[in-house]
Design a protein around this motif. Structure first.
Motif, PDB file in Angstrom:
ATOM      1  N   MET A 144      20.772   2.274 -26.031  1.00 57.66           N
ATOM      2  CA  MET A 144      20.608   3.298 -27.064  1.00 57.66           C
ATOM      3  C   MET A 144      20.841   4.670 -26.436  1.00 57.66           C
ATOM      4  O   MET A 144      20.237   5.012 -25.427  1.00 57.66           O
ATOM      5  N   THR A 145      21.714   5.449 -27.023  1.00 61.00           N
ATOM      6  CA  THR A 145      22.071   6.755 -26.476  1.00 61.00           C
ATOM      7  C   THR A 145      21.388   7.867 -27.263  1.00 61.00           C
ATOM      8  O   THR A 145      21.016   7.697 -28.428  1.00 61.00           O
ATOM      9  N   TYR A 146      21.241   8.983 -26.585  1.00 63.31           N
ATOM     10  CA  TYR A 146      20.631  10.161 -27.211  1.00 63.31           C
ATOM     11  C   TYR A 146      21.669  11.269 -27.216  1.00 63.31           C
ATOM     12  O   TYR A 146      22.214  11.623 -26.170  1.00 63.31           O
ATOM     13  N   ASN A 147      21.954  11.809 -28.380  1.00 64.78           N
ATOM     14  CA  ASN A 147      22.951  12.872 -28.523  1.00 64.78           C
ATOM     15  C   ASN A 147      22.260  14.233 -28.486  1.00 64.78           C
ATOM     16  O   ASN A 147      21.490  14.574 -29.395  1.00 64.78           O
ATOM     17  N   PHE A 148      22.520  14.971 -27.424  1.00 65.25           N
ATOM     18  CA  PHE A 148      21.924  16.290 -27.293  1.00 65.25           C
ATOM     19  C   PHE A 148      22.559  17.280 -28.262  1.00 65.25           C
ATOM     20  O   PHE A 148      23.774  17.286 -28.458  1.00 65.25           O
ATOM     21  N   ASN A 149      21.712  18.120 -28.840  1.00 63.38           N
ATOM     22  CA  ASN A 149      22.174  19.167 -29.745  1.00 63.38           C
ATOM     23  C   ASN A 149      21.260  20.376 -29.556  1.00 63.38           C
ATOM     24  O   ASN A 149      20.165  20.436 -30.116  1.00 63.38           O
ATOM     25  N   PHE A 150      21.721  21.340 -28.754  1.00 69.11           N
ATOM     26  CA  PHE A 150      20.901  22.504 -28.433  1.00 69.11           C
ATOM     27  C   PHE A 150      21.062  23.652 -29.424  1.00 69.11           C
ATOM     28  O   PHE A 150      20.467  24.711 -29.235  1.00 69.11           O
ATOM     29  N   SER A 151      21.832  23.459 -30.466  1.00 63.62           N
ATOM     30  CA  SER A 151      22.060  24.546 -31.418  1.00 63.62           C
ATOM     31  C   SER A 151      20.758  25.001 -32.077  1.00 63.62           C
ATOM     32  O   SER A 151      20.547  26.197 -32.326  1.00 63.62           O
ATOM     33  N   VAL A 152      19.871  24.044 -32.359  1.00 64.52           N
ATOM     34  CA  VAL A 152      18.578  24.388 -32.960  1.00 64.52           C
ATOM     35  C   VAL A 152      17.758  25.235 -31.993  1.00 64.52           C
ATOM     36  O   VAL A 152      17.096  26.199 -32.393  1.00 64.52           O
ATOM     37  N   ILE A 153      17.808  24.878 -30.723  1.00 61.00           N
ATOM     38  CA  ILE A 153      17.056  25.622 -29.709  1.00 61.00           C
ATOM     39  C   ILE A 153      17.582  27.041 -29.588  1.00 61.00           C
ATOM     40  O   ILE A 153      16.809  28.005 -29.519  1.00 61.00           O
ATOM     41  N   TRP A 154      18.895  27.190 -29.568  1.00 65.25           N
ATOM     42  CA  TRP A 154      19.470  28.534 -29.413  1.00 65.25           C
ATOM     43  C   TRP A 154      19.084  29.432 -30.583  1.00 65.25           C
ATOM     44  O   TRP A 154      18.877  30.632 -30.411  1.00 65.25           O
ATOM     45  N   ARG A 155      18.989  28.849 -31.786  1.00 62.93           N
ATOM     46  CA  ARG A 155      18.626  29.654 -32.958  1.00 62.93           C
ATOM     47  C   ARG A 155      17.177  30.137 -32.888  1.00 62.93           C
ATOM     48  O   ARG A 155      16.830  31.134 -33.526  1.00 62.93           O
ATOM     49  N   GLN A 156      16.363  29.442 -32.126  1.00 64.21           N
ATOM     50  CA  GLN A 156      14.955  29.821 -32.015  1.00 64.21           C
ATOM     51  C   GLN A 156      14.569  30.188 -30.580  1.00 64.21           C
ATOM     52  O   GLN A 156      13.402  30.202 -30.228  1.00 64.21           O
ATOM     53  N   PHE A 157      15.586  30.501 -29.798  1.00 62.88           N
ATOM     54  CA  PHE A 157      15.342  30.801 -28.391  1.00 62.88           C
ATOM     55  C   PHE A 157      14.511  32.069 -28.227  1.00 62.88           C
ATOM     56  O   PHE A 157      13.703  32.175 -27.300  1.00 62.88           O
ATOM     57  N   ASP A 158      14.694  33.042 -29.125  1.00 60.92           N
ATOM     58  CA  ASP A 158      13.909  34.275 -29.042  1.00 60.92           C
ATOM     59  C   ASP A 158      12.426  33.998 -29.270  1.00 60.92           C
ATOM     60  O   ASP A 158      11.562  34.642 -28.654  1.00 60.92           O
ATOM     61  N   VAL A 159      12.122  33.019 -30.121  1.00 59.64           N
ATOM     62  CA  VAL A 159      10.726  32.647 -30.359  1.00 59.64           C
ATOM     63  C   VAL A 159      10.127  32.010 -29.109  1.00 59.64           C
ATOM     64  O   VAL A 159       8.971  32.267 -28.751  1.00 59.64           O
ATOM     65  N   MET A 160      10.926  31.197 -28.434  1.00 62.51           N
ATOM     66  CA  MET A 160      10.455  30.566 -27.202  1.00 62.51           C
ATOM     67  C   MET A 160      10.226  31.610 -26.111  1.00 62.51           C
ATOM     68  O   MET A 160       9.244  31.537 -25.359  1.00 62.51           O
ATOM     69  N   LEU A 161      11.106  32.588 -26.038  1.00 64.59           N
ATOM     70  CA  LEU A 161      10.932  33.654 -25.050  1.00 64.59           C
ATOM     71  C   LEU A 161       9.686  34.479 -25.356  1.00 64.59           C
ATOM     72  O   LEU A 161       8.981  34.909 -24.434  1.00 64.59           O
ATOM     73  N   TRP A 162       9.418  34.689 -26.632  1.00 66.57           N
ATOM     74  CA  TRP A 162       8.206  35.419 -27.023  1.00 66.57           C
ATOM     75  C   TRP A 162       6.973  34.632 -26.593  1.00 66.57           C
ATOM     76  O   TRP A 162       6.008  35.193 -26.073  1.00 66.57           O
ATOM     77  N   GLY A 163       7.004  33.316 -26.806  1.00 68.10           N
ATOM     78  CA  GLY A 163       5.903  32.463 -26.377  1.00 68.10           C
ATOM     79  C   GLY A 163       5.731  32.475 -24.874  1.00 68.10           C
ATOM     80  O   GLY A 163       4.606  32.470 -24.357  1.00 68.10           O
ATOM     81  N   LEU A 164       6.849  32.518 -24.155  1.00 65.69           N
ATOM     82  CA  LEU A 164       6.810  32.601 -22.696  1.00 65.69           C
ATOM     83  C   LEU A 164       6.156  33.899 -22.250  1.00 65.69           C
ATOM     84  O   LEU A 164       5.295  33.914 -21.358  1.00 65.69           O
ATOM     85  N   GLY A 165       6.544  34.996 -22.885  1.00 62.71           N
ATOM     86  CA  GLY A 165       5.960  36.292 -22.556  1.00 62.71           C
ATOM     87  C   GLY A 165       4.478  36.352 -22.870  1.00 62.71           C
ATOM     88  O   GLY A 165       3.692  36.940 -22.105  1.00 62.71           O
ATOM     89  N   LEU A 166       4.078  35.719 -23.964  1.00 62.53           N
ATOM     90  CA  LEU A 166       2.663  35.689 -24.329  1.00 62.53           C
ATOM     91  C   LEU A 166       1.857  34.930 -23.279  1.00 62.53           C
ATOM     92  O   LEU A 166       0.782  35.376 -22.865  1.00 62.53           O
TER      93      LEU A 166
ATOM     94  N   MET B 212      14.032  15.952 -26.789  1.00 60.66           N
ATOM     95  CA  MET B 212      14.494  16.270 -25.441  1.00 60.66           C
ATOM     96  C   MET B 212      14.885  17.729 -25.309  1.00 60.66           C
ATOM     97  O   MET B 212      14.563  18.381 -24.301  1.00 60.66           O
ATOM     98  N   GLU B 213      15.548  18.259 -26.307  1.00 65.88           N
ATOM     99  CA  GLU B 213      16.009  19.646 -26.234  1.00 65.88           C
ATOM    100  C   GLU B 213      14.838  20.621 -26.149  1.00 65.88           C
ATOM    101  O   GLU B 213      14.839  21.561 -25.344  1.00 65.88           O
ATOM    102  N   ALA B 214      13.821  20.395 -27.001  1.00 64.80           N
ATOM    103  CA  ALA B 214      12.676  21.311 -27.045  1.00 64.80           C
ATOM    104  C   ALA B 214      11.899  21.287 -25.738  1.00 64.80           C
ATOM    105  O   ALA B 214      11.622  22.336 -25.139  1.00 64.80           O
ATOM    106  N   TRP B 215      11.567  20.077 -25.259  1.00 66.67           N
ATOM    107  CA  TRP B 215      10.742  19.986 -24.058  1.00 66.67           C
ATOM    108  C   TRP B 215      11.530  20.291 -22.787  1.00 66.67           C
ATOM    109  O   TRP B 215      10.971  20.835 -21.833  1.00 66.67           O
ATOM    110  N   LEU B 216      12.805  19.958 -22.776  1.00 71.82           N
ATOM    111  CA  LEU B 216      13.622  20.285 -21.611  1.00 71.82           C
ATOM    112  C   LEU B 216      13.786  21.787 -21.476  1.00 71.82           C
ATOM    113  O   LEU B 216      13.673  22.338 -20.369  1.00 71.82           O
ATOM    114  N   THR B 217      14.028  22.472 -22.580  1.00 74.61           N
ATOM    115  CA  THR B 217      14.171  23.927 -22.543  1.00 74.61           C
ATOM    116  C   THR B 217      12.872  24.587 -22.098  1.00 74.61           C
ATOM    117  O   THR B 217      12.879  25.506 -21.269  1.00 74.61           O
TER     118      THR B 217
END
Length: 221
Positions: free
Chosen positions: A1-23, A189-194
């Motif tokens: 069973m293969t897993y198809n990576f799709n980071f487009s969702v992460i990139w659209r919310q990357f600023d939110v993740m950076l804000w969480g990192l800063g917090l 995978m994309e969310a936790w890997l990022t």
């Protein structure tokens, strides 16, 4: 069973993740600052001849160091309000918990640091007529901070990683943000890997910056 990576969702919310990192980084810095004050005061208390005070500090250190941080977070956030001890919000509750947790570890750090100050510096301060409080403020404390600087650096990195536990009380730091993205998009995978890479990169950069500070200030000449 293969897993198809799709980071487009992460990139659209990357600023939110950076804000969480800063917090998370902000929470760690504030907690380290408060924990440093707690640790320093308790470190001095360990050096007094007051057995009761030393016993109280010993009890605090042993209790905190032998309790899981997550349990302490729940105790402060859910337990204390049940007996009427309330805080302004979840951020204050978490910072208080993390500061007390850091203070217990830093107590031992400062006790060792205060003990490690060479006696010749104290004697020199007395020789030039400095009062006891002046000796502590202008001689002992600066030297102590230079001695414990590597430990303070390591504690900052450790506290920054510990802020991931703030997700347990819905503080929107990086881990909480990654979990929300995962829940909304099912891109596990994309969310936790990022999130993992952001933690890794940040800790590494912090370590590099702090090592430079240590090289400049940590050695007593």
């Amino acid at each position: 069973m293969t897993y198809n990576f799709n980071f487009s969702v992460i990139w659209r919310q990357f600023d939110v993740m950076l804000w969480g990192l800063g917090l998370g980084l902000l929470l760690a810095v504030i907690s380290l600052a408060i924990g440093t004050v707690i640790g320093l005061v308790c470190g001095y208390a360990f050096r007094t001849n007051n057995k009761t005070l030393r016993a109280l500090v010993w009890g605090y250190v042993e209790f905190i160091r032998n309790e899981p941080l997550l349990l302490l977070i729940f105790f402060v956030y859910f337990g204390l309000p049940a007996i009427g001890i309330r805080f302004f919000d979840k951020y204050e509750s978490f910072v208080i918990t993390l500061s007390i947790y850091a203070g217990a570890y830093l107590t031992e750090v400062f006790r060792a640091g205060l003990t490690s100050v060479p006696e010749r510096y104290v004697e020199a301060a007395k020789a030039i007529g400095l009062k006891p409080w002046q000796t502590q403020l202008y001689v002992v404390l600066p030297l102590t901070f230079r001695i414990v600087l590597p430990s303070l650096s390591n504690n900052l990195i450790s506290l920054f990683k510990d802020t991931s536990l703030a997700t347990a009380i819905a503080i929107p730091e990086l881990t909480f943000t990654a979990r929300q993205i995962n829940a909304n998009t099912y891109r596990v995978m994309e969310a936790w890997l990022t999130a993992s890479l952001l933690y890794l990169a940040t800790c590494y950069l912090i370590a590099i910056a702090l090592r430079q500070i240590e090289k400049r200030y940590s050695v007593i000449k």
